[in-house]
Design an enzyme around this catalytic site. Structure first.
Site, PDB file in Angstrom:
ATOM      1  N   ASP A  83      39.787  19.963  16.986  1.00  0.00           N
ATOM      2  CA  ASP A  83      39.827  18.889  15.996  1.00  0.00           C
ATOM      3  C   ASP A  83      38.519  18.121  16.007  1.00  0.00           C
ATOM      4  O   ASP A  83      37.802  18.080  17.017  1.00  0.00           O
ATOM      5  CB  ASP A  83      41.023  17.964  16.225  1.00  0.00           C
ATOM      6  CG  ASP A  83      41.005  17.276  17.583  1.00  0.00           C
ATOM      7  OD1 ASP A  83      40.669  17.935  18.584  1.00  0.00           O
ATOM      8  OD2 ASP A  83      41.319  16.068  17.648  1.00  0.00           O
ATOM      9  N   GLU A 140      42.456  15.952  20.308  1.00  0.00           N
ATOM     10  CA  GLU A 140      41.690  15.193  21.302  1.00  0.00           C
ATOM     11  C   GLU A 140      41.056  13.964  20.678  1.00  0.00           C
ATOM     12  O   GLU A 140      40.970  12.913  21.308  1.00  0.00           O
ATOM     13  CB  GLU A 140      40.609  16.081  21.923  1.00  0.00           C
ATOM     14  CG  GLU A 140      40.003  15.521  23.210  1.00  0.00           C
ATOM     15  CD  GLU A 140      38.825  14.584  22.972  1.00  0.00           C
ATOM     16  OE1 GLU A 140      38.419  13.885  23.905  1.00  0.00           O
ATOM     17  OE2 GLU A 140      38.294  14.556  21.834  1.00  0.00           O
TER      18      GLU A 140
END
EC number: 3.5.1.18
Length: 383
Positions: A83, A140
């Site tokens: 991400d 994250e």
């Protein structure tokens, strides 16, 4: 500079794989196409790839990937995230259309941290024996609730426990190889809500102004000196990050006042203890206040030893640099993985992460793949 690694003809070049990962738009929480790209790169290398969705809105759903090759021997893990943060406006080229200009590969995630994931895939193309795993999340950069923590639970269900874990966060500062992270400070955010009673400013005895109570509490909190730091950590700090009243009227005493603060703390403290200390101060000034803490992670330290020396030696072999061992910077998912085994973080130069025109030097991608390969060689030799 030695030529790029080419362990397996079927493996995409580290630069090409980085490009494919960047092109798969994956603003946190990430799912779908970006994981397809990584799975397609790992499956031909003999990895058994498991993907699963965890969590629900508003912080999910999140996709996670666990790839394992081998069964027995020393278990070495690489962890990271696919991400990315939103690109923002003002890029010189499309943030999700990778482009090389002047020896730099531009695109959101080039540094943080799709480039490192691609470098490890290149490094791991050669099967050195033992057990190797990739622990990759899509959560994250967000709340990190349904990402690495869910992966750790899944590994426990399968009886998988790595002996060493390398996290590919961009730790380098000026040149690739100048810094390795062996720990991170913990983080706790605290929301404070002080209720009052609305009324006319000309009749204060008929109202209850919450602002003075909140201000007094915040002043006492702001005066706290938590510590002077340790051998490996900088001093812990408390920062006030928001004060909200939301009162548009000049002649009205507001009904409530709110604030938010963030504490970054070293391994002398625990998040819950700090939250309790703040709550006690707030309640001394405003007994009916609501204090809501969220501990994002505890501080951790992997004391300098065999693992950090192994990584440092691999860096020196490829780059010629002696890496500084550090605990500076923000939090990472290493805070969760440190509960499993010794964790060290090493990756690309972090100067452009989260910025417009994020970019990585093409040569650094090749060099990082060689560093990761050298780490794997040393892990195998030490088994």
């Amino acid at each position: 500079m030695p030529p790029p690694m080419n362990h397996a003809p079927s493996l995409p070049d580290v630069v090409e794989l980085t490009k494919k990962l960047i092109a798969a738009e994956s603003v946190t929480p990430a799912r779908g196409p970006v994981f397809d790209v990584l799975e397609a790169a790992l499956a031909p290398l003999g990895f058994m790839v498991e993907r699963f969705i965890s969590g629900e809105a508003p912080d999910g759903p999140v996709e996670n990937l666990l790839a394992v090759r081998g069964n027995g021997g020393r278990h070495f893990a690489f962890a990271g995230h696919l991400d990315v943060v939103p690109p923002g406006l003002g890029w010189h080229s499309d943030a999700f259309k990778p482009e090389i200009r002047g020896g730099l590969l531009y695109g959101r995630g080039a540094v943080d941290m799709k480039g490192a994931i691609a470098a490890f895939v290149a490094a791991v193309a050669e099967d050195r024996g033992g057990t190797t795993s990739l622990i990759i999340t899509g959560d994250e950069e967000g709340p990190a609730i349904f990402g690495t923590r869910a992966l750790i639970d899944r590994m426990a269900e399968r009886g998988l426990k790595p002996e060493l874990c390398l996290v590919g966060e961009p730790t380098s500062v000026d040149r690739l190889g100048d810094m390795v992270k062996i720990g991170r400070r913990g983080s706790v955010n605290i929301w404070i809500d002080v209720p009052g009673r609305q009324g006319h400013v000309a009749y204060p005895h008929l109202a209850d102004n919450p602002i003075p109570r909140l201000v007094r509490a915040l002043a006492e909190i702001d005066g706290i000196v938590l510590d002077d730091g340790t051998d490996w950590f900088q001093p812990s700090n408390i920062e006030l990050t928001d004060i909200t009243v939301g009162n548009p009227a000049t002649n009205v005493i507001p009904a409530r006042a709110e604030a938010r603060l963030s504490i970054r703390f070293n391994d002398l403290h625990r998040g819950d203890d700090l939250a309790a200390r703040v709550a006690a101060i707030v309640h001394a000034h405003a007994p009916d206040a609501i204090v809501t803490p969220r501990v994002s992670g505890e501080a951790f330290l992997t004391p300098p030893g065999d693992f950090s020396a192994l990584v440092s030696d691999a860096i020196a072999e490829v780059t010629g640099l002696t890496a500084e061992l550090s605990t500076t910077g923000g939090t990472s998912d290493a805070r969760f993985l440190s509960k499993l085994c010794p964790v060290v973080e090493f990756g690309l130069v972090n100067a452009t992460m989260h910025k417009l025109d994020e970019a990585v030097a093409v040569e650094d991608l090749h060099a990082l793949a060689r560093v990761y390969a050298a780490v794997l060689d040393r892990v195998t030799a030490a088994a």
